[in-house]
Design a protein around this motif. Structure first.
Motif, PDB file in Angstrom:
ATOM      1  N   GLU A 150       0.851  -1.190   0.000  1.00 23.88           N
ATOM      2  CA  GLU A 150       0.000   0.000   0.000  1.00 23.88           C
ATOM      3  C   GLU A 150       0.889   1.242   0.000  1.00 23.88           C
ATOM      4  O   GLU A 150       2.047   1.193   0.406  1.00 23.88           O
ATOM      5  CB  GLU A 150      -0.905   0.054   1.238  1.00 23.88           C
ATOM      6  N   TYR A 210      -3.797   4.950  -0.842  1.00 24.63           N
ATOM      7  CA  TYR A 210      -3.988   5.015  -2.290  1.00 24.63           C
ATOM      8  C   TYR A 210      -4.801   3.821  -2.769  1.00 24.63           C
ATOM      9  O   TYR A 210      -4.482   2.671  -2.492  1.00 24.63           O
ATOM     10  CB  TYR A 210      -2.639   5.051  -3.004  1.00 24.63           C
ATOM     11  N   ASP A 211      -5.870   4.108  -3.499  1.00 23.44           N
ATOM     12  CA  ASP A 211      -6.720   3.087  -4.105  1.00 23.44           C
ATOM     13  C   ASP A 211      -6.379   3.037  -5.589  1.00 23.44           C
ATOM     14  O   ASP A 211      -6.738   3.943  -6.347  1.00 23.44           O
ATOM     15  CB  ASP A 211      -8.193   3.442  -3.899  1.00 23.44           C
ATOM     16  N   VAL A 212      -5.693   1.982  -5.996  1.00 22.42           N
ATOM     17  CA  VAL A 212      -5.231   1.852  -7.373  1.00 22.42           C
ATOM     18  C   VAL A 212      -6.406   1.806  -8.342  1.00 22.42           C
ATOM     19  O   VAL A 212      -6.372   2.433  -9.398  1.00 22.42           O
ATOM     20  CB  VAL A 212      -4.357   0.575  -7.538  1.00 22.42           C
ATOM     21  N   SER A 213      -7.459   1.086  -7.986  1.00 28.04           N
ATOM     22  CA  SER A 213      -8.590   0.925  -8.904  1.00 28.04           C
ATOM     23  C   SER A 213      -9.329   2.233  -9.169  1.00 28.04           C
ATOM     24  O   SER A 213      -9.883   2.433 -10.245  1.00 28.04           O
ATOM     25  CB  SER A 213      -9.566  -0.130  -8.382  1.00 28.04           C
ATOM     26  N   ARG A 214      -9.335   3.126  -8.196  1.00 33.50           N
ATOM     27  CA  ARG A 214     -10.008   4.426  -8.366  1.00 33.50           C
ATOM     28  C   ARG A 214      -9.031   5.556  -8.682  1.00 33.50           C
ATOM     29  O   ARG A 214      -9.445   6.670  -8.944  1.00 33.50           O
ATOM     30  CB  ARG A 214     -10.771   4.781  -7.094  1.00 33.50           C
ATOM     31  N   ASP A 215      -7.732   5.255  -8.590  1.00 37.63           N
ATOM     32  CA  ASP A 215      -6.677   6.230  -8.827  1.00 37.63           C
ATOM     33  C   ASP A 215      -6.862   7.470  -7.957  1.00 37.63           C
ATOM     34  O   ASP A 215      -6.802   8.603  -8.426  1.00 37.63           O
ATOM     35  CB  ASP A 215      -6.614   6.613 -10.310  1.00 37.63           C
ATOM     36  N   TRP A 261     -10.950   3.047   3.502  1.00 40.72           N
ATOM     37  CA  TRP A 261     -10.113   1.927   3.070  1.00 40.72           C
ATOM     38  C   TRP A 261     -10.351   0.704   3.963  1.00 40.72           C
ATOM     39  O   TRP A 261     -10.501  -0.412   3.464  1.00 40.72           O
ATOM     40  CB  TRP A 261      -8.646   2.359   3.093  1.00 40.72           C
ATOM     41  N   ARG A 287     -11.932  -2.954   2.860  1.00 38.14           N
ATOM     42  CA  ARG A 287     -11.237  -4.226   3.111  1.00 38.14           C
ATOM     43  C   ARG A 287     -12.122  -5.224   3.827  1.00 38.14           C
ATOM     44  O   ARG A 287     -12.101  -6.415   3.548  1.00 38.14           O
ATOM     45  CB  ARG A 287      -9.965  -3.992   3.932  1.00 38.14           C
ATOM     46  N   LYS A 342     -14.796  -6.935   1.549  1.00 38.57           N
ATOM     47  CA  LYS A 342     -14.335  -7.902   0.528  1.00 38.57           C
ATOM     48  C   LYS A 342     -14.560  -9.312   0.967  1.00 38.57           C
ATOM     49  O   LYS A 342     -14.519  -9.724   2.041  1.00 38.57           O
ATOM     50  CB  LYS A 342     -12.859  -7.693   0.210  1.00 38.57           C
TER      51      LYS A 342
END
Length: 135
Positions: A101, A115-120, A128, A132, A135
């Motif tokens: 992360e 940082y959320d990669v999928s939402r940039d 966050w 998690r 999921k």
């Protein structure tokens, strides 16, 4: 206040290895890492997972914390650069590192974003953590 210089190394395109050097205040680095460890319980679980992996496989895998220099920061504008530190957290293997992360911590130690990669984008820590759990 002591300064320490250490390499920031990354694999880039087909294992071309590049290093840049970062000089950081050891007191600031230690403070932000301690703040994250205290306020992000998922870090303890991540460290435990890596320790369990090391025990079960014999491969030494450690947690790596790295303050990102400004030019490596994710979408950091001038206002944010003045107010936030960006911390890379990952796995340190013998031959490479793997990002787990990236956290953005306010310099006043009052806010944490992830940082959320999928939402940039960066999410508040609570969002966050909720994502998690869902999921």
């Amino acid at each position: 206040m002591k300064s320490i210089t250490y390499p920031i190394c990354r694999f880039v395109l087909f294992a071309v290895y590049s290093c840049t050097f970062l000089t950081a205040q050891t007191d600031s680095s230690t403070a932000v890492i301690q703040f994250l460890k205290k306020n992000v319980p998922e870090l303890s679980q991540f460290e435990k997972t890596l320790a369990d992996h090391t025990i079960s496989t014999g491969d030494t895998v450690k947690v790596v914390f790295r303050l990102e220099p400004d030019e490596k920061s994710i979408k950091l504008n001038d206002a944010e650069r003045k107010n936030y530190l960006e911390v890379y957290v990952g796995e340190s293997h013998k031959t490479h590192n793997v990002r787990w992360e990236t956290f953005r911590v306010s310099k006043t130690f009052t806010h944490i974003f992830v940082y959320d990669v999928s939402r940039d984008t960066f999410l508040p820590l609570s969002s966050w953590q909720k994502a998690r759990k869902d999921k």
